[in-house]
Design a protein around this motif. Structure first.
Motif, mmCIF file in Angstrom:
data_model
loop_
_atom_site.group_PDB
_atom_site.id
_atom_site.type_symbol
_atom_site.label_atom_id
_atom_site.label_comp_id
_atom_site.label_asym_id
_atom_site.label_seq_id
_atom_site.Cartn_x
_atom_site.Cartn_y
_atom_site.Cartn_z
ATOM 1 N N HIS A 73 6.797 -7.687 8.077
ATOM 2 C CA HIS A 73 6.311 -7.070 9.405
ATOM 3 C C HIS A 73 5.497 -8.056 10.157
ATOM 4 O O HIS A 73 4.847 -7.974 11.323
ATOM 5 C CB HIS A 73 5.115 -5.860 9.095
ATOM 6 N N ILE A 74 5.290 -9.452 9.770
ATOM 7 C CA ILE A 74 4.566 -10.535 10.552
ATOM 8 C C ILE A 74 5.522 -11.428 10.875
ATOM 9 O O ILE A 74 6.721 -11.624 10.529
ATOM 10 C CB ILE A 74 3.481 -11.168 9.436
ATOM 11 N N ARG A 76 -9.723 -6.475 5.162
ATOM 12 C CA ARG A 76 -9.929 -7.754 4.351
ATOM 13 C C ARG A 76 -11.323 -8.555 4.080
ATOM 14 O O ARG A 76 -11.294 -9.658 4.180
ATOM 15 C CB ARG A 76 -8.848 -8.581 4.545
ATOM 16 N N TRP A 125 -0.868 -15.153 4.855
ATOM 17 C CA TRP A 125 -0.980 -14.617 5.932
ATOM 18 C C TRP A 125 -1.399 -15.764 7.128
ATOM 19 O O TRP A 125 -0.509 -15.911 7.971
ATOM 20 C CB TRP A 125 -2.274 -13.763 5.931
ATOM 21 N N ARG A 180 0.647 -1.278 -0.042
ATOM 22 C CA ARG A 180 -0.030 0.095 0.147
ATOM 23 C C ARG A 180 0.662 1.230 -0.124
ATOM 24 O O ARG A 180 1.909 1.311 0.697
ATOM 25 C CB ARG A 180 -0.726 0.195 0.928
ATOM 26 N N ARG A 207 -7.428 -5.228 14.273
ATOM 27 C CA ARG A 207 -8.284 -5.214 13.120
ATOM 28 C C ARG A 207 -9.051 -6.745 13.350
ATOM 29 O O ARG A 207 -8.631 -7.694 14.017
ATOM 30 C CB ARG A 207 -7.153 -5.641 11.999
ATOM 31 N N ASP A 233 7.391 -6.400 3.770
ATOM 32 C CA ASP A 233 6.300 -7.292 4.117
ATOM 33 C C ASP A 233 6.113 -8.460 3.274
ATOM 34 O O ASP A 233 6.551 -8.387 1.868
ATOM 35 C CB ASP A 233 4.965 -6.365 4.545
ATOM 36 N N TYR A 234 4.921 -9.104 3.537
ATOM 37 C CA TYR A 234 4.818 -10.442 3.033
ATOM 38 C C TYR A 234 4.146 -10.533 1.714
ATOM 39 O O TYR A 234 3.985 -11.344 1.143
ATOM 40 C CB TYR A 234 3.980 -11.332 3.817
ATOM 41 N N GLN A 235 3.573 -9.246 1.354
ATOM 42 C CA GLN A 235 3.055 -9.098 -0.093
ATOM 43 C C GLN A 235 4.226 -9.024 -1.199
ATOM 44 O O GLN A 235 3.760 -9.245 -2.337
ATOM 45 C CB GLN A 235 1.980 -7.860 -0.066
ATOM 46 N N ASN A 251 -3.518 -12.964 1.337
ATOM 47 C CA ASN A 251 -4.300 -13.226 2.669
ATOM 48 C C ASN A 251 -4.927 -14.340 2.923
ATOM 49 O O ASN A 251 -5.514 -14.800 3.807
ATOM 50 C CB ASN A 251 -5.314 -11.785 2.667
ATOM 51 N N TYR A 263 -4.086 -10.341 -3.693
ATOM 52 C CA TYR A 263 -4.206 -9.779 -2.660
ATOM 53 C C TYR A 263 -4.990 -10.745 -1.682
ATOM 54 O O TYR A 263 -4.630 -11.255 -0.787
ATOM 55 C CB TYR A 263 -4.660 -8.329 -2.593
HETATM 56 O O1 F6P Z 1 1.474 -5.536 9.142
HETATM 57 C C1 F6P Z 1 0.785 -6.394 8.473
HETATM 58 C C2 F6P Z 1 -0.096 -5.767 7.359
HETATM 59 O O2 F6P Z 1 -0.441 -6.571 6.541
HETATM 60 C C3 F6P Z 1 0.524 -4.453 6.619
HETATM 61 O O3 F6P Z 1 1.435 -5.084 5.740
HETATM 62 C C4 F6P Z 1 -0.789 -4.027 6.085
HETATM 63 O O4 F6P Z 1 -0.675 -2.632 5.810
HETATM 64 C C5 F6P Z 1 -1.565 -4.169 7.560
HETATM 65 O O5 F6P Z 1 -1.233 -5.298 7.980
HETATM 66 C C6 F6P Z 1 -3.147 -4.019 7.198
HETATM 67 O O6 F6P Z 1 -3.465 -5.043 6.408
HETATM 68 P P1 F6P Z 1 -3.933 -4.672 4.818
HETATM 69 O O7 F6P Z 1 -2.911 -3.708 3.974
HETATM 70 O O8 F6P Z 1 -4.228 -5.833 4.169
HETATM 71 O O9 F6P Z 1 -5.338 -3.960 4.713
#
Ligand code: F6P
Length: 503
Positions: free
Chosen positions: A199-200, A341, A113, A19, A303, A171-173, A109, A104
């Motif tokens: 980040h995870i 999500r 994830w 993002r 979240r 991050d994992y994306q 996810n 995504y």
């Molecule tokens: O820290 C993990 C994370 O997936 C970030 O990369 C992400 O911006 C945040 O959580 C929120 O998730 P998403 O970007 O899928 O809304």
């Protein structure tokens, strides 16, 4: 914090994340505008990108922005940390609906994830989604390479043929983005330094080997010069996977991995929060809770994600009301669940399950003037959150698994008045350092009920002692400290490129 001492980055900076640091959306007039995207990472990294005139590459989060559309400049009134980012510093990656579905929702996810959070039963393995993941990662790589060529051209034009631009991928994306970047850099002799932060959590080999594409993921993560994780456990898991899956030579003591003659440095760099910012917010935030003084608030903020242990937490709270009836009508569990999500099936199911459970428990215990659980499904402002963190008696942070968990840190930062108690899961990265919290296994519902009882009866002096220590540590090891440590570890700080200590 310690990281407040300013030090210049000695190379052009390119940040890459799934993002962008703001979301694009339409306003009432139908114009595309920037919307604030809260988050510690954005608050910390954005000012650095502004300062060194760097570049940020990421998905706009909107299908309304078409290729070649200009990115809107920020509103002159905008006070967000990203406001100083000029549109010329932003490179949007355009993803269409099927890419978002497969990359995504599907692969990021629906596969990575849950797997990286050691919940393999929730993971789907769909080869079409994986193919799209690779394709999208290559798209990110192409955008990064364009920015890189640009940065090198500018350096060359200034007669600097030595400095290598710094590419920081998150991050994992984006696990395979660096594969293509390194390939092209080697083929075309482009100079750059590549760094990565996850980040995870990073799972153990036993979990990682379930992934049909584990070798390509690991190779992607080894295409960097430097790869960092929140805590040592994740580093050691990663090193172990490289050793067992790819046969890499590894040095666990110095955290080095060798692949095809290159050595990659691995390091634990626990992320922090913009501590001073949260203190300021909590100092000026008006009360958001107006509970009578003899009712204590137990706060949960997450979240809406199955890794956060919400169902366990609510069941434990029910046990607590059963086991310690003296607290009925004296406490309220206030749960804030932030939509996340919402197109993924598991997340939809969790929403229904949570609402059903809360309805049942409220039906069971409510009195005409009291309900045990108050539930908000929505997004609060930073200021409203700061007020809640400040005014609650207990924060319940009980994920089943969590890379770090910033809610625990934001809560202690905002505890500027009568100190409350932090209840924390040992399965969050934060559980490894926030020693003065009450640690409890979220799978043990009885224990969670007991700990809640203990927290509510804890004497003031003990709460004070614990909170003072917790706050001191987070103020010192804030997000600036984390960021400075990252740049320092990459040898990217102008003066005194030291060992990661910001002082
Ligand atoms: O820290 C993990 C994370 O997936 C970030 O990369 C992400 O911006 C945040 O959580 C929120 O998730 P998403 O970007 O899928 O809304």
């Amino acid at each position: 914090g310690m990281g407040n001492k300013k030090r210049e980055i000695n190379a052009p900076l390119i940040v890459v994340s799934n993002r962008l640091p703001f979301v694009l959306g339409k306003n009432a007039d139908g114009d595309l505008v920037r919307k604030q995207s809260a988050g510690g990472l954005v608050t910390a990294v954005a000012p650095v990108v502004v300062e060194c005139n760097g570049t940020w590459i990421g998905w706009s989060g909107s299908f309304d922005l078409k290729p070649n559309d200009p990115i809107p400049e920020s509103d002159p009134e905008d006070k967000a940390p990203t406001a100083g980012l000029k549109s010329s510093q932003i490179i949007p990656v355009h993803l269409d609906k099927s890419e978002i579905e497969e990359f995504y929702n599907g692969c990021c996810n629906g596969t990575f994830w849950p797997l990286f959070h050691s919940m393999p039963d929730r993971a789907n393995f769909v080869s079409r989604d994986w193919k799209t993941y690779c394709k999208v990662n290559d798209k990110f790589a192409d955008c990064t390479l364009a920015a890189l060529r640009d940065a090198i051209k500018k350096l060359d034009a200034a007669g600097d043929y030595h400095t290598a631009p710094l590419v920081w991928i998150h991050d994992y994306q984006l696990l395979t983005t660096a594969t293509k970047i390194r390939q092209v850099c080697e083929a075309e002799n482009l100079r750059c330094k590549l760094g990565f932060f996850l980040h995870i959590p990073f799972p153990s080999w036993d979990i990682m080997r379930l992934l049909p594409w584990d070798d390509q993921i690991l190779q992607g993560m080894l295409a960097y010069d430097f790869t960092a994780f929140h805590i040592e456990d994740y580093c050691l898991n990663f090193i172990d996977c490289c050793c067992r899956r790819l046969g890499c030579r590894v040095d666990r003591t110095n955290m080095l991995v060798e692949l095809a003659g290159r050595t990659i440095q691995v390091k634990a760099l626990p992320i922090g929060i913009p501590f001073d910012r949260f203190v300021q917010l909590s100092e000026k935030a008006p009360a958001f809770l107006n509970m009578s003084d003899d009712v204590k608030v137990i706060l949960g903020v997450d979240r809406l994600d199955y890794t956060k242990g919400l169902v366990h937490r609510i069941l434990a709270f029910e046990k607590f009301l059963d086991k310690y009836p003296e607290h009925r009508e004296k406490v309220v569990l206030l749960q804030i669940s932030v939509p996340s999500r919402t197109d993924v099936k598991e997340y939809k199911q969790l929403k229904d399950e949570t609402e059903l459970l809360i309805g049942r428990i409220n039906g069971r215990f409510s009195m005409p003037n009291w309900s045990p659980i108050r539930y908000i499904y929505g997004c609060l402002s930073q200021e409203q959150l700061a007020a809640l963190y400040r005014d609650c008696a207990v924060a319940l942070v009980t994920p089943l698994r969590d890379g770090m968990n910033l809610v625990a840190k934001e809560f202690v930062a905002c505890q500027i008045r009568t100190p409350g108690v932090l209840i924390l899961s040992p399965f969050a990265g934060a559980g490894g350092t926030m020693h003065e919290a009450l640690l409890v296994n979220p799978y043990e519902l009885d224990e969670m009920a007991n700990v809640l009882h203990r927290a509510l009866r804890m004497p003031l002096d003990e709460r004070e002692l614990r909170m003072t220590q917790l706050r001191h540590r987070e103020q010192l090891l804030d997000v600036n400290y984390w960021m400075t440590s990252f740049f320092s570890s990459m040898g990217a700080l102008g003066d005194d490129a030291g060992d990661g200590n910001a002082d």
